[in-house]
Scaffold this motif. Structure first.
Motif, PDB file in Angstrom:
ATOM      1  N   GLY A  97       4.564  27.931   1.953  1.00 39.77           N
ATOM      2  CA  GLY A  97       3.951  29.062   2.636  1.00 39.77           C
ATOM      3  C   GLY A  97       2.436  29.020   2.592  1.00 39.77           C
ATOM      4  O   GLY A  97       1.770  29.396   3.570  1.00 39.77           O
ATOM      5  N   THR A  98       1.873  28.567   1.466  1.00 38.76           N
ATOM      6  CA  THR A  98       0.414  28.437   1.380  1.00 38.76           C
ATOM      7  C   THR A  98      -0.097  27.391   2.363  1.00 38.76           C
ATOM      8  O   THR A  98      -1.126  27.585   3.021  1.00 38.76           O
ATOM      9  N   ILE A  99       0.637  26.282   2.489  1.00 39.44           N
ATOM     10  CA  ILE A  99       0.244  25.250   3.455  1.00 39.44           C
ATOM     11  C   ILE A  99       0.324  25.778   4.886  1.00 39.44           C
ATOM     12  O   ILE A  99      -0.585  25.574   5.701  1.00 39.44           O
ATOM     13  N   VAL A 100       1.418  26.477   5.195  1.00 35.29           N
ATOM     14  CA  VAL A 100       1.587  27.030   6.545  1.00 35.29           C
ATOM     15  C   VAL A 100       0.510  28.075   6.840  1.00 35.29           C
ATOM     16  O   VAL A 100      -0.036  28.133   7.953  1.00 35.29           O
ATOM     17  N   ALA A 101       0.179  28.906   5.847  1.00 31.68           N
ATOM     18  CA  ALA A 101      -0.872  29.905   6.040  1.00 31.68           C
ATOM     19  C   ALA A 101      -2.219  29.247   6.292  1.00 31.68           C
ATOM     20  O   ALA A 101      -2.997  29.705   7.142  1.00 31.68           O
ATOM     21  N   THR A 102      -2.502  28.166   5.572  1.00 35.03           N
ATOM     22  CA  THR A 102      -3.751  27.433   5.797  1.00 35.03           C
ATOM     23  C   THR A 102      -3.793  26.854   7.202  1.00 35.03           C
ATOM     24  O   THR A 102      -4.834  26.887   7.871  1.00 35.03           O
ATOM     25  N   MET A 103      -2.660  26.338   7.663  1.00 33.43           N
ATOM     26  CA  MET A 103      -2.579  25.822   9.031  1.00 33.43           C
ATOM     27  C   MET A 103      -2.788  26.938  10.041  1.00 33.43           C
ATOM     28  O   MET A 103      -3.462  26.760  11.062  1.00 33.43           O
ATOM     29  N   ARG A 104      -2.214  28.107   9.771  1.00 28.69           N
ATOM     30  CA  ARG A 104      -2.350  29.237  10.702  1.00 28.69           C
ATOM     31  C   ARG A 104      -3.801  29.694  10.793  1.00 28.69           C
ATOM     32  O   ARG A 104      -4.262  30.154  11.851  1.00 28.69           O
ATOM     33  N   LEU A 105      -4.540  29.609   9.689  1.00 32.46           N
ATOM     34  CA  LEU A 105      -5.940  30.039   9.672  1.00 32.46           C
ATOM     35  C   LEU A 105      -6.898  28.936  10.099  1.00 32.46           C
ATOM     36  O   LEU A 105      -8.100  29.174  10.184  1.00 32.46           O
ATOM     37  N   GLN A 112      -2.389  25.550  14.358  1.00 29.47           N
ATOM     38  CA  GLN A 112      -2.062  26.961  14.533  1.00 29.47           C
ATOM     39  C   GLN A 112      -0.731  27.137  15.266  1.00 29.47           C
ATOM     40  O   GLN A 112       0.088  27.979  14.895  1.00 29.47           O
ATOM     41  N   ALA A 113      -0.507  26.330  16.292  1.00 26.14           N
ATOM     42  CA  ALA A 113       0.735  26.439  17.063  1.00 26.14           C
ATOM     43  C   ALA A 113       1.937  26.040  16.223  1.00 26.14           C
ATOM     44  O   ALA A 113       2.991  26.697  16.282  1.00 26.14           O
ATOM     45  N   MET A 181       6.115  34.032   2.918  1.00 30.97           N
ATOM     46  CA  MET A 181       4.976  33.808   2.041  1.00 30.97           C
ATOM     47  C   MET A 181       3.743  33.378   2.838  1.00 30.97           C
ATOM     48  O   MET A 181       2.609  33.676   2.442  1.00 30.97           O
ATOM     49  N   ALA A 182       3.934  32.684   3.951  1.00 28.49           N
ATOM     50  CA  ALA A 182       2.797  32.293   4.782  1.00 28.49           C
ATOM     51  C   ALA A 182       2.046  33.526   5.271  1.00 28.49           C
ATOM     52  O   ALA A 182       0.802  33.568   5.256  1.00 28.49           O
ATOM     53  N   GLU A 183       2.786  34.550   5.702  1.00 33.28           N
ATOM     54  CA  GLU A 183       2.136  35.771   6.166  1.00 33.28           C
ATOM     55  C   GLU A 183       1.517  36.550   5.010  1.00 33.28           C
ATOM     56  O   GLU A 183       0.473  37.185   5.163  1.00 33.28           O
TER      57      GLU A 183
END
Length: 324
Positions: A97-105, A112-113, A181-183
C-alpha cells in the motif's frame, strides 16, 4: 482535594492552615449533579443486565458445552491461523500500500494510472469474490512456469499444488488490504504541510528522498489510527476464508458443530475469541497512538493514577478561596 487559593498577597503564608488575607473568603465548591447522566447510565445498565440474564438463562443454550470447548485444541489452532493471516495480510498491505500510494502521488501519469486502477479494482470488488477467485486461479493458470523448464532452466509447478487455502487467503487479504492502505497512506502524506517538501528541496533532497526521509516519517502519526482499525477489520474478515476451507477460527468451529450439532454454543465460543483478539488489537492501537502523539502523551494521566485520585476524593467536600 487540597484547597485552591486564587491570590496570596504579600505578608501571608498560604502554607499555614487558616491563615490568609482578610479580603479572602473560603467557600465550598458544589459540583453539578448530572442527573441525566445517572438516569441514562442506570437505564442502560438495567437493559444490559436483562439482556445478559436472558441469554444466560436461555434453556436452549448448553453453557456446559460452551465451557467444554472454550480452550479446545482445534479452536486454538484455528485462532492461531486467524492471527497469522491477519498479521501477514497487514504487513503485505502496509508495504504494498505504501508503494501504491507513492505511485499515486507521483508526477508520472503512467504510475498514477496504474495505482488508481489497482485501487479501483481491489476496493471496488467484494473481498469474498477475491478469495474465491484466487483459490480457483488454477482454472485460468493451470501451471506456474518460471524460466524454460523444457531446457532444464526453471521450474513448472501445478497451480493446484501451490495455491493452498492458506496461500489463497493471504494473497486475497493482503492484496485487498493494500488498496485500502494506499488510500490511508496517501491521506497521511497529504496531511503534511507543503512547506516540509519545500524545506527538504532547499536542502538538496530529491523528491524520492523527500518522500521517504521527511514526509512519510511525519505522516506515521496520521496513519497509525486507521491502520489499527484495518487490523481489527482484518481479524474479522479472516472468517470469510471459511468458504475455501482454510482452518481458521470460524472453519474450526463449523467443523466441530457439524459433528456434534451444538451450533450456537460453538458460535458463542468463536465470537468470544474474536472479541478478545479485537480488544487486544484496540489496546495496542491506543498505546501506539499515545506513543507517537507527543502532545497527547504529555497531557495524558496514567489510568491507575486517575483511578486513585477519583477513589480518594469521593465524598470529600471541595473548597476554594475567593475575594470577599
Amino acid at each position: 482535594m487540597s484547597n485552591v487559593s486564587i491570590h496570596s498577597p504579600a505578608g501571608t503564608d498560604p502554607g499555614v492552615p487558616g491563615q490568609g488575607p482578610a479580603n479572602m473568603k473560603r467557600v465550598q465548591v458544589v459540583p453539578p449533579k448530572h442527573v441525566g447522566r445517572w438516569f441514562t447510565g442506570l437505564v442502560t445498565a438495567a437493559l444490559m443486565a436483562l439482556l445478559i440474564w436472558g441469554v444466560a438463562t436461555a434453556p436452549n443454550i448448553a453453557w456446559d458445552v460452551v465451557g467444554e470447548y472454550f480452550f479446545n485444541g482445534t479452536l486454538m489452532e484455528g485462532m492461531r491461523l486467524t492471527i497469522v493471516l491477519a498479521l501477514v495480510a497487514l504487513v503485505v498491505g502496509v508495504v504494498l500500500g505504501t508503494i501504491v500510494a507513492t505511485m499515486r502521488l507521483s508526477s508520472n501519469p503512467v504510475l498514477q494510472a496504474i495505482a488508481s486502477g489497482y485501487i479501483a479494482v481491489f476496493r471496488g470488488t467484494p473481498l469474498l469474490i477475491q478469495i474465491i477467485f484466487w483459490y480457483n486461479i488454477a482454472l485460468v493458470v493451470p501451471k506456474l512456469t518460471l524460466g524454460w523448464p523444457a531446457e532444464g532452466l526453471g521450474v513448472s509447478v501445478p497451480m493446484n499444488t501451490l495455491m493452498t487455502p492458506t496461500v489463497a487467503a493471504i494473497l486475497a487479504l493482503g492484496l485487498n488490504e493494500a488498496a485500502y492502505m494506499a488510500e490511508i497512506v496517501r491521506g497521511g502524506v497529504l496531511s503534511i504541510p507543503k512547506g516540509q517538501e519545500e524545506a527538504a528541496s532547499s536542502l538538496g533532497l530529491n523528491p524520492k528522498q523527500t518522500m521517504w526521509r521527511v514526509v512519510l516519517p511525519q505522516a506515521v502519526r496520521s496513519i497509525i489510527p486507521p491502520t489499527g482499525n484495518q487490523l481489527i477489520v482484518l481479524l474479522k474478515n479472516t472468517s470469510l476464508v471459511s468458504v475455501i476451507a482454510a482452518r481458521e477460527l470460524l472453519t474450526a468451529s463449523q467443523q466441530i458443530y457439524a459433528q456434534n450439532f451444538y451450533t450456537i454454543e460453538l458460535l458463542i465460543v468463536a465470537a468470544f475469541w474474536y472479541l478478545a483478539m479485537t480488544t487486544v488489537a484496540t489496546v495496542g492501537q491506543s498505546y501506539l497512538e499515545r506513543r507517537f502523539e507527543y502532545t497527547q502523551r504529555s497531557r495524558a494521566t496514567p489510568f491507575l493514577q486517575k483511578l486513585w485520585q477519583t477513589a480518594t476524593t469521593i465524598g470529600r467536600p471541595k473548597y476554594m478561596e475567593i475575594k470577599a
